[in-house]
Enzyme design. Structure first.
Site, short mmCIF file in Angstrom:
data_model
loop_
_atom_site.label_atom_id
_atom_site.label_comp_id
_atom_site.label_asym_id
_atom_site.label_seq_id
_atom_site.Cartn_x
_atom_site.Cartn_y
_atom_site.Cartn_z
CG HIS A 270 4.86 -48.66 45.28
ND1 HIS A 270 6.01 -49.41 45.19
CD2 HIS A 270 4.90 -47.78 44.27
CE1 HIS A 270 6.74 -48.96 44.18
NE2 HIS A 270 6.09 -47.97 43.60
CG ASP A 328 0.91 -42.69 39.74
OD1 ASP A 328 1.28 -43.86 39.92
OD2 ASP A 328 1.43 -41.93 38.90
C1 SDX Z 1 3.59 -46.83 39.94
O1 SDX Z 1 7.01 -50.28 40.59
C2 SDX Z 1 7.13 -49.00 40.63
O2 SDX Z 1 8.10 -48.47 41.13
C3 SDX Z 1 6.02 -48.22 39.98
C4 SDX Z 1 6.07 -46.73 40.18
C5 SDX Z 1 7.23 -46.12 39.41
O3 SDX Z 1 7.64 -45.01 39.77
O4 SDX Z 1 7.63 -46.72 38.38
O5 SDX Z 1 6.18 -46.41 41.53
C6 SDX Z 1 4.81 -46.07 39.61
O6 SDX Z 1 3.22 -47.67 39.18
C7 SDX Z 1 2.92 -46.59 41.27
C8 SDX Z 1 1.68 -47.52 41.47
C9 SDX Z 1 0.54 -46.89 40.67
N1 SDX Z 1 -0.62 -47.80 40.66
C10 SDX Z 1 -1.73 -47.50 41.35
O7 SDX Z 1 -1.84 -46.54 42.12
C11 SDX Z 1 -2.89 -48.43 41.08
C12 SDX Z 1 -3.54 -48.79 42.42
N2 SDX Z 1 -2.58 -49.59 43.14
C13 SDX Z 1 -2.73 -51.04 43.05
O8 SDX Z 1 -3.18 -51.50 41.83
C14 SDX Z 1 -1.61 -51.77 43.73
O9 SDX Z 1 -1.32 -51.13 44.89
C15 SDX Z 1 -0.32 -52.05 43.00
C16 SDX Z 1 -0.56 -52.72 41.69
C17 SDX Z 1 0.46 -50.80 42.79
C18 SDX Z 1 0.42 -53.01 43.90
O10 SDX Z 1 -0.42 -54.11 44.06
P1 SDX Z 1 0.00 -55.32 45.00
O11 SDX Z 1 1.34 -55.80 44.59
O12 SDX Z 1 -1.14 -56.28 45.09
O13 SDX Z 1 0.17 -54.57 46.40
P2 SDX Z 1 0.28 -55.30 47.73
O14 SDX Z 1 0.84 -56.67 47.60
O15 SDX Z 1 0.96 -54.36 48.66
O16 SDX Z 1 -1.28 -55.46 48.17
C19 SDX Z 1 -1.55 -55.87 49.48
C20 SDX Z 1 -3.05 -56.01 49.55
C21 SDX Z 1 -3.62 -56.90 48.46
O17 SDX Z 1 -4.77 -57.48 49.03
P3 SDX Z 1 -4.61 -59.03 49.61
O18 SDX Z 1 -4.15 -59.86 48.44
O19 SDX Z 1 -3.58 -58.92 50.72
O20 SDX Z 1 -5.99 -59.36 50.09
O21 SDX Z 1 -3.67 -54.72 49.39
C22 SDX Z 1 -4.53 -54.76 48.27
C23 SDX Z 1 -4.10 -55.92 47.40
O22 SDX Z 1 -5.21 -56.42 46.68
N3 SDX Z 1 -4.35 -53.50 47.56
C24 SDX Z 1 -5.28 -52.58 47.42
C25 SDX Z 1 -4.68 -51.53 46.70
N4 SDX Z 1 -3.41 -51.86 46.44
C26 SDX Z 1 -3.21 -53.08 46.97
N5 SDX Z 1 -6.58 -52.53 47.82
C27 SDX Z 1 -7.26 -51.40 47.50
N6 SDX Z 1 -6.74 -50.35 46.81
C28 SDX Z 1 -5.45 -50.39 46.40
N7 SDX Z 1 -4.95 -49.37 45.72
#
Ligand code: SDX
Length: 393
Positions: A270, A328
């Site tokens: 998130h 989700d």
């Molecule tokens: C919603 O904003 C909101 O409030 C949204 C929401 C709402 O109610 O409106 O809460 C609803 O959208 C929830 C999120 C739903 N999406 C997913 O579940 C899709 C899977 N999640 C990812 O795509 C991701 O976690 C995001 C897009 C949600 C956040 O991505 P970020 O901003 O990159 O997260 P982060 O900065 O915390 O990531 C840290 C690291 C990164 O790697 P590095 O750059 O440090 O090497 O963790 C990795 C990311 O690439 N990472 C993941 C991951 N999510 C982040 N790796 C594997 N699987 C994942 N799901």
């Protein structure tokens, strides 16, 4: 106003606006609607009462709740002409595509609630959207499966009405299961608002131009559809199905850690929560309750989800990156158990979030200071240069 909550993300905050509606503490995993913890609301309240809270800022007394419920109930039907709008879509259109189109077209049917400068029209638009989005989502579903539209029934409560409009058929009576209605109501409440997420920011930005409220909500629906946002519930269940069995989980965990692999654990991570998403906890309890009451507690998908969560929460990669299940991760399991196809998961998120979008839109539109207006950029492109004739390129 008492304590002013500020969230110090540890970097220069790029807050796009201030708001009095929802507060998230990403480190603590805390979510408050108008100051009330989501866990308490999930336990003691219901979606329509939360709609009142988000729209007007306070929990309603008994009389206010009755009046609000009667007002919403009276507006659950849509203009009869709207059904012809649906009939222009292919039956296999994704229900989100239909919803974007139909909600965007509402301004063509409800001319008396499009003037954003008229406070009364703003109120009418808000009630209309809270009341009609479940009807429109149900119509999108019925149209996609080739069944006749089912009108709302004023004797049913908000969540029960939605289930009835989705699952009733003219050929036989449909009795709303109170357990499913309660689970549906809780899912709606947990998705109601969430601070300045991508779709809410889209609604605020669209609203800052003075666009009519229906167009703004349609923009929010379009943004929510993305798999990184509201589309994650559909993507998550499809991922759990692809994993299939518990013994295949390690393979997918390794893929999620591999930067060269585009695979992400859907329903995990998130932008703001660096701890458990409090909604995920409540959703997990609901999944146990609903599947248990439906006698499918040994559902393979639920088993895979729980084992995936357990393994990921112990894996140093996910621990170090503070990746936890989000709203989700479990919602799709409950919705599938209720009988919804995955294509209806995001429409249900959209109809639930409508009250949050419209509350945030109302807050922004009523205070010029809160308008995002026109964001600027940091230009990193080519410096000024003169036109080059084609022979000189
Ligand atoms: C919603 O904003 C909101 O409030 C949204 C929401 C709402 O109610 O409106 O809460 C609803 O959208 C929830 C999120 C739903 N999406 C997913 O579940 C899709 C899977 N999640 C990812 O795509 C991701 O976690 C995001 C897009 C949600 C956040 O991505 P970020 O901003 O990159 O997260 P982060 O900065 O915390 O990531 C840290 C690291 C990164 O790697 P590095 O750059 O440090 O090497 O963790 C990795 C990311 O690439 N990472 C993941 C991951 N999510 C982040 N790796 C594997 N699987 C994942 N799901």
């Amino acid at each position: 106003q008492g304590d002013v909550f500020t969230y110090d993300p540890g970097f220069t905050s790029t807050a796009s606006c201030s708001s009095t509606i929802t507060y998230i503490d990403g480190d603590k995993g805390e979510l408050l609607y108008r100051g009330y913890p989501i866990e308490q609301l999930a336990d003691k309240s219901h979606h329509l009462e939360v709609c009142y809270l988000l729209l007007y800022g306070e929990l309603p007394d008994a009389k206010q709740m009755l009046e609000f419920e009667a007002l919403v109930t009276r507006h659950t039907m849509v203009h009869e002409q709207m059904q012809y709008f649906f009939r222009g879509f292919r039956r296999d259109a994704h229900p989100m595509a239909t919803m974007v189109g139909v909600v965007g077209a509402m301004s063509a049917f409800y001319h008396d609630s499009t003037d954003t400068n008229d406070t009364y029209q703003r109120e009418v638009a808000a009630i209309r959207m809270v009341a009609k989005l479940p009807t429109i989502a149900a119509m999108a579903y019925k149209y996609s499966i080739g069944q006749p539209f089912v009108y709302p029934k004023n004797t049913l409560d908000y969540a029960g009405n939605f289930l009835h409009m989705c699952f009733a058929v003219p050929a036989e009576d449909y009795v709303v299961d109170p357990i499913l209605a309660k689970a549906m109501d809780r899912i709606m409440m947990l998705h109601a608002d969430h601070e300045q997420n991508a779709s809410t920011s889209t609604v605020r930005l669209a609203g800052s131009s003075g666009a009519n409220p229906f167009a703004c909500i349609a923009a929010g629906i379009a943004c929510l559809w993305g798999p990184a946002h509201g589309g994650a519930n559909q993507a998550c269940l499809e991922m759990l199905r692809e994993i299939g069995t518990v013994d295949r989980i390690p393979e997918f965990i390794e893929r999620a850690k591999n930067k060269d692999d585009p695979f992400r654990l859907m329903g995990f991570g998130h932008r703001v929560y660096k701890n458990f998403d409090p909604r995920a906890r409540v959703m997990k309890e609901s999944a146990d309750e609903v599947l248990g009451l439906l006698g499918i507690e040994d559902n393979e998908t639920l088993k895979v989800a729980k084992e995936l969560e357990r393994i990921a929460l112990e894996d140093p990669y996910f621990v170090e990156k503070k990746l936890y299940p989000n709203v989700d991760f479990y919602s799709g399991i409950i919705l599938e158990a209720m009988g919804f196809p995955t294509s209806m998961f995001t429409p249900i998120f959209a109809l639930s979030r409508t009250v949050g979008w419209i509350s945030q839109w109302k807050e922004m539109i009523s205070d010029p200071e809160l308008k995002i207006g026109r964001p600027r950029q940091l230009y990193t492109g080519a410096p000024r240069r003169d036109y080059a004739e084609v022979e000189d390129r």
